[in-house]
Motif scaffolding. Structure first.
Motif, PDB file in Angstrom:
ATOM      1  N   CYS A  78       0.515  -1.000  -0.553  1.00 47.41           N
ATOM      2  CA  CYS A  78       0.262   0.037  -0.028  1.00 47.41           C
ATOM      3  C   CYS A  78       0.950   1.289   0.178  1.00 47.41           C
ATOM      4  N   CYS A  80       2.910   2.301  -2.264  1.00 47.13           N
ATOM      5  CA  CYS A  80       3.592   2.969  -3.188  1.00 47.13           C
ATOM      6  C   CYS A  80       2.698   3.933  -3.449  1.00 47.13           C
ATOM      7  N   PRO A  81       0.825   3.641  -4.256  1.00 47.00           N
ATOM      8  CA  PRO A  81       0.165   5.122  -4.191  1.00 47.00           C
ATOM      9  C   PRO A  81      -0.303   5.802  -3.413  1.00 47.00           C
TER      10      PRO A  81
END
Length: 147
Positions: A78, A80-81
């Motif tokens: 979770c 990277c975004p």
């Protein structure tokens, strides 16, 4: 031992309710209005809807900040975004965080305003990096409210 802990949690909840009421009376209703306005502006376009959702989350947090804290999620899947969202958010977040820092400085000047200044510092931190942050009650552990 459990009764002592429960009494301590109940005392904190009562204190937090009183401070939240005082927060709203002492112009604490202005930050949630600003955050909600920014959220509505962001939601006007389809591309900025995730940013509008973050603004609404921060508006809710800034309405009743006492007794709440932020917790940033960590994890490989979770992260990277959230990092991409936070980088894109940075220009808006810095300007909004600057207003919270300015308000915190004003409150820190007066001794009575120190708790309010601390809440503005929490809001400034959340304003810079909102993606991946969860807002929890202070007496909440792993998503479960303590008795």
């Amino acid at each position: 031992m459990t009764q002592t802990f429960r009494a301590e949690v109940e005392g904190r909840r009562g204190r937090d309710v009183c401070l939240n009421c005082l927060w709203i009376v002492c112009f604490g209703f202005i930050p949630p209005l600003v955050w909600a306005l920014v959220g509505v502006v962001c939601c006007c376009t389809i591309i900025l809807i995730p940013f509008g959702k973050q603004c609404c989350k921060i508006a809710h947090f800034s309405l009743l900040p006492f007794g709440m804290h932020t917790h940033h999620k960590h994890g490989c899947l979770c992260r990277c975004p959230h990092v991409i969202g936070n980088i894109l958010w940075l220009p808006i977040g810095l300007s909004l965080a600057a207003t919270h820092i300015l308000a915190a400085v004003v409150f820190f000047i007066s001794i009575c305003g120190i708790p309010f200044g601390y809440q503005h510092c929490k809001l400034a931190r959340l304003a810079v990096w909102p993606f991946g942050a969860e807002i929890r009650a202070q007496h909440e552990v792993n998503g479960v409210l303590l008795p």
